[in-house]
Design an enzyme around this catalytic site. Sequence first.
Site, PDB file in Angstrom:
ATOM      1  N   GLU A 161       0.798  -1.217   0.000  1.00 30.10           N
ATOM      2  CA  GLU A 161       0.000   0.000   0.000  1.00 30.10           C
ATOM      3  C   GLU A 161       0.840   1.282   0.000  1.00 30.10           C
ATOM      4  O   GLU A 161       0.814   2.061   0.965  1.00 30.10           O
ATOM      5  CB  GLU A 161      -0.961   0.004   1.199  1.00 30.10           C
ATOM      6  CG  GLU A 161      -1.926  -1.176   1.191  1.00 30.10           C
ATOM      7  CD  GLU A 161      -2.962  -1.110   2.316  1.00 30.10           C
ATOM      8  OE1 GLU A 161      -2.945  -0.154   3.091  1.00 30.10           O
ATOM      9  OE2 GLU A 161      -3.794  -2.023   2.386  1.00 30.10           O
ATOM     10  N   GLU A 360      -5.186  -8.659   0.742  1.00 31.41           N
ATOM     11  CA  GLU A 360      -5.901  -8.303   1.977  1.00 31.41           C
ATOM     12  C   GLU A 360      -7.367  -8.083   1.642  1.00 31.41           C
ATOM     13  O   GLU A 360      -7.692  -7.426   0.648  1.00 31.41           O
ATOM     14  CB  GLU A 360      -5.386  -7.005   2.616  1.00 31.41           C
ATOM     15  CG  GLU A 360      -4.038  -7.091   3.252  1.00 31.41           C
ATOM     16  CD  GLU A 360      -3.631  -5.773   3.929  1.00 31.41           C
ATOM     17  OE1 GLU A 360      -4.529  -4.978   4.303  1.00 31.41           O
ATOM     18  OE2 GLU A 360      -2.421  -5.547   4.037  1.00 31.41           O
TER      19      GLU A 360
END
Length: 458
Positions: A161, A360
């Site tokens: 991320e 995720e």
Amino acid sequence: MSDLQFPPGFRWGAATSSFQIEGAAESRGDSIWDEFCRVPGAIADGSDGRVAIDHYHRYREDVALMASLGLDTYRFSVSWPRVLNPDGSVNPAGMGFYDSLVDALCAAGIRPWLTLYHWDLPAWLPGGWTNRATADAFADYTLRVHDALGDRVRIWTTLNEPWCASFLSYAGGEHAPGHTDAAEAYAAAHHLLLGHGLAVRALRAADPDATLGLTLNFTPAYPADPDSPADADVVRRVDGTSHRIFTDPVFRGEYPADVIADAGAAWPADLVRAGDLELISAPIEILGVNYYTSQQFRAGADAAEPTPHPAAPDAVVVERPDLARTDMGWEVTPDAFRDLLIGLHRDYTGPAGSSLAITENGAAIDDPDPASGPIDDVERIDYLRGHLRAVHQAMTAGAGIDTYLVWSLIDNFEWAFGYTKRFGLVAVDKELNRLPKASAGWYSELIRTATLCLPEQA
Ligand code: IFM
């Protein structure tokens, strides 16, 4: 009930990250998150990662737990300030921890999936990601980790991320180091991507057969009024600095022209140097997708507060009251997940010959205290079921997806929210005992059968 069958070979697992679970802060150097936790008011409950859930000392128990659930894959991250000292030398005890963890995973038949960077940057690197030298330091660190673990770890994610590590951290001020400067955010984003590219080059040279990837977080943006050009323009700008600023350099070798134009004077001169984009766009096998929610925006007045969307200070989130929400306040939007996956395959990974992996996905639910008995987290199960159905729909539509990793194996430190938000399939009580929730049993059965059972009305 109706059933959705996942194909043979589809891989199932769970994810965590070092700072969120390990603790044992006394045996590693400080990261920027240790520093940030010391800033009064930065963490909702005033907590930190010094003990976390003590995975460092309890990893054997945690690996046994994963094995009992039947996990095929465990995605974990390495703490850079645990394995390297400030002078760049290896900390043998720190690297030894991961060596033992990987051995334990392999012995349990669980595939180790290693993420090199999940935000715990060594505090001693001057300027953090605003400094181009940090990208070089990241490549050096990568090779040290590979030297120690590359014989057993065959799948590597460079960054987790980078949007959070740049825009949320350097423009929005919500994550470490808590800065609110748009130019720093653009610099950090480019240097993170450069670090990714340098790490891929280093890993390819050292280990041509390794599987390499990058994980991005996606929050698809939609206009509140589909007929409003102003709303559409806000969405374009939010999407530009949230997603396309990462996907386009990696898969197309260029920054989107509109993103650079929108940045204006905040785009640092001399940021992108000759050769950077060639490095950043080197082929990778996997795009990791982290997905939790989508958002709807309208154009409004410029925000007075710092924003992680520096090109869209006029973006106003429009809540959709008809949608369920998780305990993060995030709207539950599985259809947007399906559409995202189909779009990523069509626009990026399909043409590049890469796969998508869900690295995720999960839900924070306000579970009861584990002291009050077994946790029957039906809302989490509903969330996971709906999102796995979306994954299946995307695969049926042709998206190449081979892995699903739930966030998270176990309740942990949720960054600026401290320990107030719980994403785990497994609860942790005050004595740090591990207590599987109903969702753990549900997920285990799903892995065993590769069959997603849906209520008739779903
Ligand atoms: O806990 C985080 C994780 O570290 C990164 N992705 C989102 C999760 C939930 O907020």
